[in-house]
Design a protein around this motif. Sequence first.
Motif, PDB file in Angstrom:
ATOM      1  N   LEU A  89      19.325  -0.478  18.134  1.00  9.04           N
ATOM      2  CA  LEU A  89      20.125  -0.096  16.970  1.00  9.04           C
ATOM      3  C   LEU A  89      19.509  -0.673  15.700  1.00  9.04           C
ATOM      4  O   LEU A  89      19.384   0.014  14.676  1.00  9.04           O
ATOM      5  CB  LEU A  89      21.569  -0.577  17.154  1.00  9.04           C
ATOM      6  N   GLU A  90      19.104  -1.978  15.759  1.00 14.49           N
ATOM      7  CA  GLU A  90      18.509  -2.618  14.588  1.00 14.49           C
ATOM      8  C   GLU A  90      17.184  -1.930  14.201  1.00 14.49           C
ATOM      9  O   GLU A  90      16.888  -1.723  13.028  1.00 14.49           O
ATOM     10  CB  GLU A  90      18.263  -4.105  14.872  1.00 14.49           C
ATOM     11  N   ALA A  93      17.868   1.475  12.625  1.00 16.62           N
ATOM     12  CA  ALA A  93      18.430   1.329  11.281  1.00 16.62           C
ATOM     13  C   ALA A  93      17.358   0.914  10.277  1.00 16.62           C
ATOM     14  O   ALA A  93      17.307   1.402   9.146  1.00 16.62           O
ATOM     15  CB  ALA A  93      19.578   0.316  11.301  1.00 16.62           C
ATOM     16  N   ARG A  94      16.473  -0.024  10.717  1.00 15.84           N
ATOM     17  CA  ARG A  94      15.440  -0.519   9.811  1.00 15.84           C
ATOM     18  C   ARG A  94      14.380   0.553   9.528  1.00 15.84           C
ATOM     19  O   ARG A  94      13.958   0.744   8.388  1.00 15.84           O
ATOM     20  CB  ARG A  94      14.788  -1.758  10.436  1.00 15.84           C
ATOM     21  N   ASP A  99      22.427   2.916   7.656  1.00 11.45           N
ATOM     22  CA  ASP A  99      23.449   2.134   8.346  1.00 11.45           C
ATOM     23  C   ASP A  99      23.832   2.867   9.620  1.00 11.45           C
ATOM     24  O   ASP A  99      24.090   4.080   9.584  1.00 11.45           O
ATOM     25  CB  ASP A  99      24.690   1.945   7.466  1.00 11.45           C
ATOM     26  N   ARG A 112      27.235  -2.889  14.911  1.00  6.14           N
ATOM     27  CA  ARG A 112      26.643  -2.386  13.681  1.00  6.14           C
ATOM     28  C   ARG A 112      25.342  -3.132  13.407  1.00  6.14           C
ATOM     29  O   ARG A 112      25.108  -4.192  13.969  1.00  6.14           O
ATOM     30  CB  ARG A 112      27.607  -2.549  12.505  1.00  6.14           C
ATOM     31  N   ASN A 113      24.518  -2.533  12.549  1.00  6.81           N
ATOM     32  CA  ASN A 113      23.265  -3.205  12.193  1.00  6.81           C
ATOM     33  C   ASN A 113      23.518  -4.244  11.113  1.00  6.81           C
ATOM     34  O   ASN A 113      24.569  -4.254  10.464  1.00  6.81           O
ATOM     35  CB  ASN A 113      22.232  -2.182  11.692  1.00  6.81           C
ATOM     36  N   CYS A 116      25.118  -3.688   7.273  1.00  3.17           N
ATOM     37  CA  CYS A 116      25.758  -2.368   7.284  1.00  3.17           C
ATOM     38  C   CYS A 116      26.987  -2.352   6.366  1.00  3.17           C
ATOM     39  O   CYS A 116      27.785  -3.288   6.345  1.00  3.17           O
ATOM     40  CB  CYS A 116      26.163  -2.033   8.715  1.00  3.17           C
TER      41      CYS A 116
END
Length: 484
Positions: A89-90, A93-94, A99, A112-113, A116
Motif C-alpha cells: 500500500l505504501e 501510494a508513493r 492517498d 491508510r498510507n 493520507c
Amino acid sequence: MEKHTVRKKNKKRMSLFTKYYIAIAATVIAGLLVLGLVFSAFLYGYWQEKTYESIETATDDLALMLQTDSAAVPPLAGRVKTQTLVASLEAYARVNGCDIVIADEDENILQRNVGCKIDSETLKEQENNALYAEPRAAEKTVELSRYDSKVLLIYSLVKSAGKPIGEVVAIKEVSTFFPVMEDVLRMFLFSALGSLVISVAVTYYLVYRVYKPISQLKKATERIGAGDYSFRVEIDGEDEFAYLGHAFNSMARDLAALESSRRNFIANISHELKTPMTTIGGYIDAIMDGTIDRDKQDHYLAIISEEVKRLSRLVVAMLNLSKIEAGERKLEKKTVNLTQMLVGVMISFEQAIENKHIEVMGLDQIDDVIASVDRDMMYQVFYNLTDNAVKFTDPGGRIFVSLAENGGKVGFRIVNECKGISKEDINKIFERFYKVDRSGSRNSQGFGLGLYITKTIVNMHGGQITARSREGENCEFLFWVPEQ
C-alpha cells in the motif's frame, strides 16, 4: 465633405509588404497559440488517463490481495495489518503520489498510507458521488471538500465468496500535475518563441522576395506613366514574377518604340506636309502678286499640281495604313492572274524606266501565275516594290524580276542595281516612316510608308517578305504568299 476628403488623403496608407507581413506573422502566431492549447489539452487528458490507469491497477492489486473465495476467513480488519499488504500500500501510494485507504463495508478505515488525508467523512462524501456508482465514467475528476483542487477518485471492491466486504479507495489531487505541466509548457513556450523568431525571419524574407518584384513593377509603372520609357525591371529567377517582369520589359520596349514612332510620325508628317505646302503657297502668292510672269505661270502651276498630287498620295497612304492597322480593311480574296497584274504595274512605270534608261529583265520569262489574293492590296505590293526599285536604280542600270508558283506558295523576287543598303538600314527599312539615306541625302519623293504597308499586306495574306543587299551592287526584295 471637403474636410473628410482631406482626412482620407492624409491618412497614411499601409504598404502591401506590411499587410502581407502582418497577415502571415499573425497567422504563424495564431497557429502556435492553437497548437499550444491543443497540446495542453492533449497533455492533460493523456496524464489523467495514464494516471487513472496506473492507480486503478494499484487498487485492483490491493483488492486482489485481500480477496478470498471462502466465507470462513478472518475478518478484513485482521488481514489488512499484514506486513506485505502494508508495504504494498505504501509503495503504491508513493509511486503514484496519491492517498490510498482500505475500508470495510461500513466505511470504517482499516488501513491508510502515511500522510493520507482521507477520513471517514471523505469516504461518505465520495460514496454519494456519481463516480462511485459508475467508476468507468468518462469524467474522472470530482470535487471533495477535504481537497483544495479537483481529484481523481478510483476505488476497487474487496470481495469474499463473491460478496463485497470492503473497498480500496485512492484519491490523487489534479493540482499535483500542474508543476509538471508548467515545466512542459515552459519548454513549449521557449520552443515556440524560437520557432516564432525563425518563422518571422523566414516570413520577412519570403514576403520581401514576393514584394520586391511587385515594388519594382510599381516603380516601373510610375516611371513609364511619367513618360520615362527607358526604365526596366530587374529580373531574378524563373518564376511567375520573372515571367511578368519579362512581359513588362517587353511592353516597355514596345511603348518606347511606339512613342519613338509617334514622335517620328509627327515630325515626318509635319515635314512631308510642310515642304509641298510651302512650295504651293509660295508659288500661288508669287502668281497672285505678279512676281511670276504670265507666260511662266503654266510651268509653276504644273509644279503646284505635282505637289498637290504628292500630298494626295500621302493622305491616301495614311488612310490605307490607318484602315489596315485598325482592322477595318479586311482581305477580299479573289482568283487573280498575278502575271498580268505585274505586267500592268511595270507598264505604269514605263516613262520613268525610259527616262533613266533602265533595262527590265525576266518579265518575258514569267508564265501565268494564278493565286487567290486581295486584288487591290496585292496590286499595292507590286506597285510599292516596283516604285522602290525604279526610284533607286542607277541610271542605265538593270532590274531583274521573277514570279513563280512552287509547293502551294507564290514567290516574287525583284532585284535592282544600285548603291545598296547598309546592314544597319536593311533591318529597319520595313519600319514605318523609315527612309534610307542614300548618297548622303534622303529621297525627297518618298514618305517611308511604302515598304511598311507592303510588309503589312504580305503578313495579312499569311506570307513573309525579306530584303537583302550588297553594298555597291544591288538590292533584292523577295516575298511569298500562299497560293490559296
